[in-house]
Design a protein around this motif. Sequence first.
Motif, PDB file in Angstrom:
ATOM      1  N   ARG A  34      23.184 -22.341 -28.096  1.00  0.00           N
ATOM      2  CA  ARG A  34      22.182 -23.202 -27.460  1.00  0.00           C
ATOM      3  C   ARG A  34      22.629 -24.664 -27.506  1.00  0.00           C
ATOM      4  O   ARG A  34      22.456 -25.399 -26.527  1.00  0.00           O
ATOM      5  N   ALA A  37      25.361 -25.108 -25.045  1.00  0.00           N
ATOM      6  CA  ALA A  37      24.801 -25.109 -23.686  1.00  0.00           C
ATOM      7  C   ALA A  37      24.117 -26.442 -23.399  1.00  0.00           C
ATOM      8  O   ALA A  37      24.228 -26.982 -22.288  1.00  0.00           O
ATOM      9  N   ALA A  38      23.402 -27.000 -24.387  1.00  0.00           N
ATOM     10  CA  ALA A  38      22.739 -28.289 -24.197  1.00  0.00           C
ATOM     11  C   ALA A  38      23.769 -29.385 -23.962  1.00  0.00           C
ATOM     12  O   ALA A  38      23.577 -30.265 -23.114  1.00  0.00           O
ATOM     13  N   ARG A  41      25.064 -28.965 -20.467  1.00  0.00           N
ATOM     14  CA  ARG A  41      24.061 -29.444 -19.511  1.00  0.00           C
ATOM     15  C   ARG A  41      24.037 -30.966 -19.454  1.00  0.00           C
ATOM     16  O   ARG A  41      23.883 -31.564 -18.378  1.00  0.00           O
ATOM     17  N   GLU A  42      24.147 -31.587 -20.613  1.00  0.00           N
ATOM     18  CA  GLU A  42      24.159 -33.057 -20.659  1.00  0.00           C
ATOM     19  C   GLU A  42      25.377 -33.605 -19.923  1.00  0.00           C
ATOM     20  O   GLU A  42      25.273 -34.563 -19.147  1.00  0.00           O
ATOM     21  N   ALA A  44      26.934 -32.040 -17.547  1.00  0.00           N
ATOM     22  CA  ALA A  44      26.690 -31.753 -16.126  1.00  0.00           C
ATOM     23  C   ALA A  44      25.730 -32.787 -15.549  1.00  0.00           C
ATOM     24  O   ALA A  44      25.891 -33.228 -14.408  1.00  0.00           O
ATOM     25  N   GLN A  45      24.721 -33.184 -16.328  1.00  0.00           N
ATOM     26  CA  GLN A  45      23.778 -34.198 -15.867  1.00  0.00           C
ATOM     27  C   GLN A  45      24.502 -35.519 -15.628  1.00  0.00           C
ATOM     28  O   GLN A  45      24.280 -36.186 -14.613  1.00  0.00           O
ATOM     29  N   SER A  48      26.506 -35.089 -12.622  1.00  0.00           N
ATOM     30  CA  SER A  48      25.676 -35.029 -11.431  1.00  0.00           C
ATOM     31  C   SER A  48      25.387 -36.424 -10.909  1.00  0.00           C
ATOM     32  O   SER A  48      25.315 -36.635  -9.702  1.00  0.00           O
TER      33      SER A  48
END
Length: 181
Positions: A34, A37-38, A41-42, A44-45, A48
Amino acid sequence: MDPIWWWVIAAVVLVAVVLLLVPQMRRRQEESRRQKAAEVREEAQDHSQVVREREAHAAQAEAEARQARAEAEQKLAEAEKLETEGHRRGRTAAEAREEYDEKLQRADELDPDVDTDGDGRRDRDGLGDGDGRRDRDDLPGRDRDGDGLADRDRGGFGDGDGRLDRDDLPGRDRGDVQHNT
């Protein structure tokens, strides 16, 4: 107690410990995944935001290109229109010039005081080259003989400008005019 029972008890305890530790290890592993994954994601953010900026720049560049193309097409259409207008006006001017020349030639033919050649053209003021028009090569100091050199002033010297000035005096030739002697 028999030693076999000790082995059975040890096996049961071992199985119980394993059954208690395996879920706990799974929870740790899941928690670690987890967290990973966080982190992804960060990232990826963050990425982005970069992607959106690049997309915005690309969209802006495309819009500018479309606008530039539209302006170029508009200017091309305007240039074509002006070119067409120029051709039309040139034809109109040529027709007017031709009509003017015809009228002058007709007047010269009718005028008993004007000497004309076989085509009805005259040599105005004795300066012309016989083409029936007064143009640059008919002016004093111009190349009336067609040799590519300016004609001389009166007296056989000078630069052909029709004036007597310092560079026309003997020995003061600028050297920019060739003289035929």
